[in-house]
Design a protein around this motif. Structure first.
Motif, PDB file in Angstrom:
ATOM      1  N   SER A  90       7.942 -18.162 -30.961  1.00  0.00           N
ATOM      2  CA  SER A  90       9.032 -19.083 -30.635  1.00  0.00           C
ATOM      3  C   SER A  90      10.052 -18.480 -29.678  1.00  0.00           C
ATOM      4  O   SER A  90      10.749 -19.190 -28.974  1.00  0.00           O
ATOM      5  CB  SER A  90       9.738 -19.551 -31.913  1.00  0.00           C
ATOM      6  N   HIS A  91      10.164 -17.130 -29.657  1.00  0.00           N
ATOM      7  CA  HIS A  91      11.112 -16.485 -28.744  1.00  0.00           C
ATOM      8  C   HIS A  91      10.515 -15.165 -28.264  1.00  0.00           C
ATOM      9  O   HIS A  91      10.321 -14.241 -29.038  1.00  0.00           O
ATOM     10  CB  HIS A  91      12.454 -16.235 -29.440  1.00  0.00           C
TER      11      HIS A  91
ATOM     12  N   SER B 121       4.847 -17.865 -23.010  1.00  0.00           N
ATOM     13  CA  SER B 121       5.993 -18.732 -23.290  1.00  0.00           C
ATOM     14  C   SER B 121       5.593 -20.202 -23.148  1.00  0.00           C
ATOM     15  O   SER B 121       5.882 -21.028 -24.013  1.00  0.00           O
ATOM     16  CB  SER B 121       7.130 -18.386 -22.335  1.00  0.00           C
TER      17      SER B 121
ATOM     18  N   LYS C 245      10.874 -19.884 -26.192  1.00  0.00           N
ATOM     19  CA  LYS C 245      12.006 -19.490 -25.358  1.00  0.00           C
ATOM     20  C   LYS C 245      11.674 -18.128 -24.770  1.00  0.00           C
ATOM     21  O   LYS C 245      11.017 -17.301 -25.417  1.00  0.00           O
ATOM     22  CB  LYS C 245      13.254 -19.397 -26.239  1.00  0.00           C
TER      23      LYS C 245
ATOM     24  N   SER D 203      13.303 -14.688 -22.959  1.00  0.00           N
ATOM     25  CA  SER D 203      14.479 -13.893 -22.612  1.00  0.00           C
ATOM     26  C   SER D 203      14.029 -12.630 -21.901  1.00  0.00           C
ATOM     27  O   SER D 203      12.938 -12.114 -22.164  1.00  0.00           O
ATOM     28  CB  SER D 203      15.272 -13.500 -23.861  1.00  0.00           C
TER      29      SER D 203
ATOM     30  N   GLU E  92      16.306 -18.761 -16.732  1.00  0.00           N
ATOM     31  CA  GLU E  92      17.686 -19.230 -16.765  1.00  0.00           C
ATOM     32  C   GLU E  92      18.604 -18.030 -16.917  1.00  0.00           C
ATOM     33  O   GLU E  92      18.323 -17.131 -17.674  1.00  0.00           O
ATOM     34  CB  GLU E  92      17.888 -20.172 -17.956  1.00  0.00           C
TER      35      GLU E  92
ATOM     36  N   ASN F 108      19.375 -16.471 -20.182  1.00  0.00           N
ATOM     37  CA  ASN F 108      18.364 -15.701 -20.894  1.00  0.00           C
ATOM     38  C   ASN F 108      18.067 -14.346 -20.262  1.00  0.00           C
ATOM     39  O   ASN F 108      17.107 -13.695 -20.625  1.00  0.00           O
ATOM     40  CB  ASN F 108      17.062 -16.507 -20.992  1.00  0.00           C
TER      41      ASN F 108
ATOM     42  N   CYS G  62      13.734 -12.672 -31.859  1.00  0.00           N
ATOM     43  CA  CYS G  62      12.532 -12.672 -31.020  1.00  0.00           C
ATOM     44  C   CYS G  62      11.340 -12.335 -31.909  1.00  0.00           C
ATOM     45  O   CYS G  62      11.449 -11.510 -32.814  1.00  0.00           O
ATOM     46  CB  CYS G  62      12.654 -11.632 -29.911  1.00  0.00           C
TER      47      CYS G  62
END
Length: 145
Positions: free
Chosen positions: A4-5, A27, A33, A35, A81, A84, A105
């Motif tokens: 999920s992260h 991802s 998400k 990062s 983004e 992130n 994470c």
């Protein structure tokens, strides 16, 4: 269970491209998400703490250069983004683990190809990150050109 992260630890050189590509694929396929983190090591650590001069100006230059390279990376990969993307000071393994824990994470992606180039951040760090990591770790094999 899907991730999920995903946290990508990068050294901000061209060599981090395959690492970002792999993390991006994961991802997208997991709907996770993404990062990105880059750790700027305090210069005193490189000198074993026994530093005869004030390194704060050099350290600031190093941080500013990292910021510039991070901006170029964000421009290259539109989906990174700015919210992130993170730059931080410290010891890479500790900072990567801390970030992963704080931000929940469930996968850390790093690059690995032995002892040159990325070795400063990721050669030894890929191995370091593995030990004591709060989640899964994927080491993306980087091929020398």
């Amino acid at each position: 269970m899907p991730y999920s992260h995903i946290l990508v630890a990068v050294d901000l050189t061209e060599e981090c491209d395959p690492v970002i590509h792999r993390a991006r694929e994961l991802s997208v396929s997991n709907g996770a998400k993404l990062s990105l983190v880059h750790i700027v090591e305090p210069m005193a650590m490189a000198f074993g703490g026994d530093v005869p001069m004030d390194l704060s100006q050099l350290q600031q230059q190093q941080f500013d250069q990292a910021k510039e390279r991070m901006e170029r990376l964000k421009a290259k990969y539109a989906e990174l983004e700015s919210a992130n993307c993170h730059l931080t000071y410290g010891q890479p393994r500790q900072e990567i683990h801390h970030f992963a824990k704080e931000n929940h994470c469930d996968l850390i992606v790093v690059g690995s190809h032995g002892r040159h180039g990325l070795a400063l951040l990721l050669g030894s760090t890929a191995n370091d990150v593995l030990h004591g990591a709060p989640c899964d770790v994927l080491a993306v094999h980087l091929v020398k050109h």
